[in-house]
Design an enzyme around this catalytic site. Structure first.
Site, PDB file in Angstrom:
ATOM      1  N   HIS A 192       0.822  -1.215   0.000  1.00  0.00           N
ATOM      2  CA  HIS A 192       0.000   0.000   0.000  1.00  0.00           C
ATOM      3  C   HIS A 192       0.851   1.258   0.000  1.00  0.00           C
ATOM      4  O   HIS A 192       0.536   2.243  -0.648  1.00  0.00           O
ATOM      5  CB  HIS A 192      -0.895   0.033   1.232  1.00  0.00           C
ATOM      6  N   ARG A 290      -4.159  -0.402 -16.840  1.00  0.00           N
ATOM      7  CA  ARG A 290      -4.050  -1.773 -16.322  1.00  0.00           C
ATOM      8  C   ARG A 290      -5.103  -1.968 -15.230  1.00  0.00           C
ATOM      9  O   ARG A 290      -4.859  -1.631 -14.070  1.00  0.00           O
ATOM     10  CB  ARG A 290      -2.667  -1.992 -15.714  1.00  0.00           C
ATOM     11  N   ARG A 329      -7.536  -1.867 -20.666  1.00  0.00           N
ATOM     12  CA  ARG A 329      -7.264  -3.291 -20.882  1.00  0.00           C
ATOM     13  C   ARG A 329      -8.114  -4.116 -19.925  1.00  0.00           C
ATOM     14  O   ARG A 329      -8.155  -3.821 -18.730  1.00  0.00           O
ATOM     15  CB  ARG A 329      -5.785  -3.566 -20.637  1.00  0.00           C
ATOM     16  N   GLU A 431       1.575  -9.659 -27.517  1.00  0.00           N
ATOM     17  CA  GLU A 431       2.617  -9.910 -26.512  1.00  0.00           C
ATOM     18  C   GLU A 431       2.984 -11.383 -26.434  1.00  0.00           C
ATOM     19  O   GLU A 431       3.702 -11.808 -25.542  1.00  0.00           O
ATOM     20  CB  GLU A 431       2.214  -9.339 -25.148  1.00  0.00           C
ATOM     21  N   ASN A 454       6.993  -6.052 -22.826  1.00  0.00           N
ATOM     22  CA  ASN A 454       7.469  -6.707 -21.595  1.00  0.00           C
ATOM     23  C   ASN A 454       7.252  -8.214 -21.705  1.00  0.00           C
ATOM     24  O   ASN A 454       8.167  -9.014 -21.505  1.00  0.00           O
ATOM     25  CB  ASN A 454       6.737  -6.174 -20.358  1.00  0.00           C
ATOM     26  N   ASP A 455       6.022  -8.596 -22.033  1.00  0.00           N
ATOM     27  CA  ASP A 455       5.752 -10.024 -22.190  1.00  0.00           C
ATOM     28  C   ASP A 455       6.310 -10.569 -23.501  1.00  0.00           C
ATOM     29  O   ASP A 455       6.800 -11.690 -23.555  1.00  0.00           O
ATOM     30  CB  ASP A 455       4.243 -10.294 -22.125  1.00  0.00           C
ATOM     31  N   ARG A 465      10.278 -12.745 -17.136  1.00  0.00           N
ATOM     32  CA  ARG A 465      10.481 -11.308 -17.000  1.00  0.00           C
ATOM     33  C   ARG A 465      10.906 -10.872 -15.607  1.00  0.00           C
ATOM     34  O   ARG A 465      11.474  -9.807 -15.440  1.00  0.00           O
ATOM     35  CB  ARG A 465       9.234 -10.529 -17.464  1.00  0.00           C
TER      36      ARG A 465
HETATM   37  C1  PEP Z   1       3.552  -5.823 -21.626  1.00  0.00           C
HETATM   38  O1  PEP Z   1       3.530  -7.037 -21.406  1.00  0.00           O
HETATM   39  O2  PEP Z   1       4.414  -5.267 -22.324  1.00  0.00           O
HETATM   40  C2  PEP Z   1       2.535  -4.939 -21.033  1.00  0.00           C
HETATM   41  C3  PEP Z   1       2.463  -3.670 -21.346  1.00  0.00           C
HETATM   42  O3  PEP Z   1       1.688  -5.475 -20.124  1.00  0.00           O
HETATM   43  P1  PEP Z   1       2.099  -5.826 -18.612  1.00  0.00           P
HETATM   44  O4  PEP Z   1       3.435  -5.227 -18.344  1.00  0.00           O
HETATM   45  O5  PEP Z   1       1.018  -5.239 -17.782  1.00  0.00           O
HETATM   46  O6  PEP Z   1       2.091  -7.326 -18.641  1.00  0.00           O
HETATM   47 MG    MG Z   2       1.770  -8.014 -20.643  1.00  0.00          MG
END
Ligand code: PEP
Ligand code: MG
Length: 565
Positions: A192, A290, A329, A431, A454-455, A465
């Site tokens: 938090h 998100r 999303r 992704e 990222n994914d 990751r």
């Molecule tokens: C990603 O995977 O690049 C992405 C933007 O989503 P998250 O980081 O929330 O998985």
């Molecule tokens: Mg992602």
């Protein structure tokens, strides 16, 4: 003096420079041996009840203060504390100890021990609940022992607060005008305190570990919440960078390259409260909201009304911008994003298991339906005209079609109920490797694609990751990842969709020229990097950027890519 670096987890992606104020709350748990002979159980019970009432009054005041300064959802942690304060199991524990003749402080200490140990034994965010229980216990002990409270609300300007851990109530007291940063030895990004720090825009690095004790009171430090590092005794260039990092002038209008190609620059949001700071950084809209943060750190899922209000709130915050697009999303849990009350089995729901859209089409179809109802209703409002819905972690056309059918079904339900709704723009996150091969098929069925690097990097490079040891593989500049991005943009455009990017890569101003050259129409990032990226776009020439992209795509190693950039 040489600078010293302390690595941790960046919790707020901003940078601050200031002077260390060590926060060491008085240890109220050191009660000594109880003097049981002179104890009057009735009087001790009365003492406990008075402390409980005083604690409730303090918590209510802190809840109101947080609601005003930060927002409704962040204030909810105090509701949870109020509930724990009157928790029947803990009250029964205190009663039992009082009946055994213990004085009130010792009874409270003993009654919290079991529940704290129970949470400590759990994983992830459940373990963080142990900190909440300690916070409540210590509040009661402080009141019972008449211990003065350390005042965090009256710090000198440019203070950097260093602490083992900050509780939600500690963080809520901080004055964002005076505090240049916070750094803690313990705690994670979803604690938090980290969430509140982020909402207040205070640079924060958490989870540094015990080495943080090596930094003395009065030391000058840089808190770099982007890189997740605290730098003690910074040298001149680090200080200059820290000071300069917040000084890029904001551009509060859409930008184009020097030859006129317009690129949308949007913000990634985790909570509605981050929307206003994003507007202030000049974001054109939201490229990724998100929504899982709405579902985390609570006991049950938010209902349709709560979601409707949260999504509408973000749209309204952007309503003074030029036709803002707000990409929401749908729930993306599983993998690195657990939710306590879903009780997901980590093995079945890991990075290669049921996560993202897979859960929404299967065991959590009910959440998906509620979320879509809220979104379609917001899309019918004036402020929601630019709303867009995006599905996470899609890897087959069947999944996409099932999700689109669900949108149609929800629309038909709302229609038959006479509820106002509108079908917004719909998009897919690219992704997974599968989705890069299917980008053309996806593009024919939706309005846009957004690349989640990222994914995508994790899956293309087969490197989890969140594993530090795999960091050499986790660079989105790896040739395989760049080729996947290139084919996605090309196939997306051929299928008639616009193509954006919302992974971390999009927010690196050093990569802006390359991303423009790869043909991206939109870049979405942490709000703090929006001004830098907008400036880079204005200085980019599309033809030269394309040449750079071609050159980069022609080499076969990460080192060669880096050399070209
Ligand atoms: C990603 O995977 O690049 C992405 C933007 O989503 P998250 O980081 O929330 O998985
Ligand atoms: Mg992602």
């Amino acid at each position: 003096m040489t600078e010293r670096r302390f690595e941790g987890i960046g919790a707020t992606p901003t940078v601050g420079l200031g002077t260390v104020r060590r926060y060491r709350p008085v240890d109220v748990t050191d009660l000594g041996e109880p003097e049981t002979e002179s104890v009057d159980p009735a009087a001790e019970r009365q003492r406990f009840e008075t402390a409980q009432d005083e604690a409730a009054a303090e918590l209510e005041a802190e809840r109101e203060r947080t609601r005003e300064r930060v927002g409704d959802s962040e204030a909810k942690v105090f509701d949870a504390h109020l509930q724990f304060l009157r928790d029947p199991q803990i009250e029964a524990g205190v009663d039992e100890q009082l009946d055994d003749g213990l004085p009130a402080p010792h009874a409270v200490h003993a009654a919290f021990e079991g529940p704290i140990a129970q949470f400590e034994g759990m994983d992830g965010m459940m373990a963080e609940r142990a900190d909440d229980l300690r916070d409540i216990r210590d509040r009661l002990l402080r009141l019972l022992t008449d211990t003065a409270r350390t005042d965090l609300g009256a710090l000198a300007d440019d203070s950097v607060v260093l602490a083992e851990l900050l509780t939600p109530s500690d963080t809520a007291q901080l004055d964002p005008e005076a505090v240049a940063g916070i750094a803690t030895a313990k705690g994670g990004r979803t604690a938090h305190a980290a969430i509140i720090a982020r909402s207040l825009g205070i640079p924060a690095v958490v989870g540094i570990g015990e080495t943080l004790d090596e930094i003395d009171d009065g030391t000058e430090v840089v808190v770099d919440g982007e890189a997740g590092v605290v730098i003690a005794d910074p040298d001149e260039s680090t200080r200059t960078r820290a000071k300069g990092s917040t000084q890029t002038p904001v551009i509060d209008e859409p930008v184009s390259t020097s030859d006129g190609t317009e690129i949308e620059v949007a913000a990634n949001l985790g909570t509605p409260i981050e929307a206003q700071p994003a507007v202030e950084q000049g974001a054109d809209g939201v490229g990724l909201f998100r929504t899982e943060f709405l579902f985390q750190d609570r006991q049950s899922a938010p209902d349709e009304t709560e979601q409707y209000e949260a999504y509408l709130d973000v749209c309204e915050t952007f309503s003074d911008c030029d036709d803002p697009r707000i990409v929401v999303r749908t729930l993306d849990v599983g993998g690195d994003k657990p939710i306590e009350y879903l009780d997901l089995d980590p093995e079945q729901n890991g990075f290669l298991g049921a996560r993202g859209i897979r859960l929404s089409l299967d065991e959590h179809a009910d959440f998906f339906e509620t979320q879509l109802r809220a979104l379609l209703r917001v899309a019918a409002t004036d402020a929601g005209a630019g709303l867009a819905v995006m599905f996470p972690l899609v890897s087959t056309v069947e999944e996409l079609e099932a999700a689109l059918e669900q949108v149609e079904r929800v629309a038909a339900d709302l229609d038959s109920e006479g509820v106002e709704y509108s079908i917004p723009e719909v998009g897919v996150m690219v992704e997974t490797p599968a989705s890069t091969y299917l980008a053309d098929a996806f593009a024919e069925r939706v309005d846009f694609l957004s690349i989640g690097t990222n994914d995508l990097t994790q899956y293309i490079q087969s490197a989890q990751r969140d594993l530090d040891r795999m960091s050499d593989y986790q660079d989105p500049l790896a040739p395989a990842v760049l080729r996947a991005i290139e084919r996605t943009v090309r196939a997306g455009h051929a299928g008639g969709a616009w193509v954006g990017m919302c992974g971390e890569m999009a927010g690196d101003p050093e990569l802006t020229e390359l991303l423009v050259g790869l043909g991206l129409d939109e870049l979405s990032m942490s709000a703090v990097t929006v001004p830098d990226v907008k400036h880079e776009i204005r200085e980019t020439d599309t033809e030269r950027a394309k040449e750079l992209a071609e050159a980069v795509l022609a080499v076969d190693t990460l080192a060669d890519v880096q050399a070209l950039l």
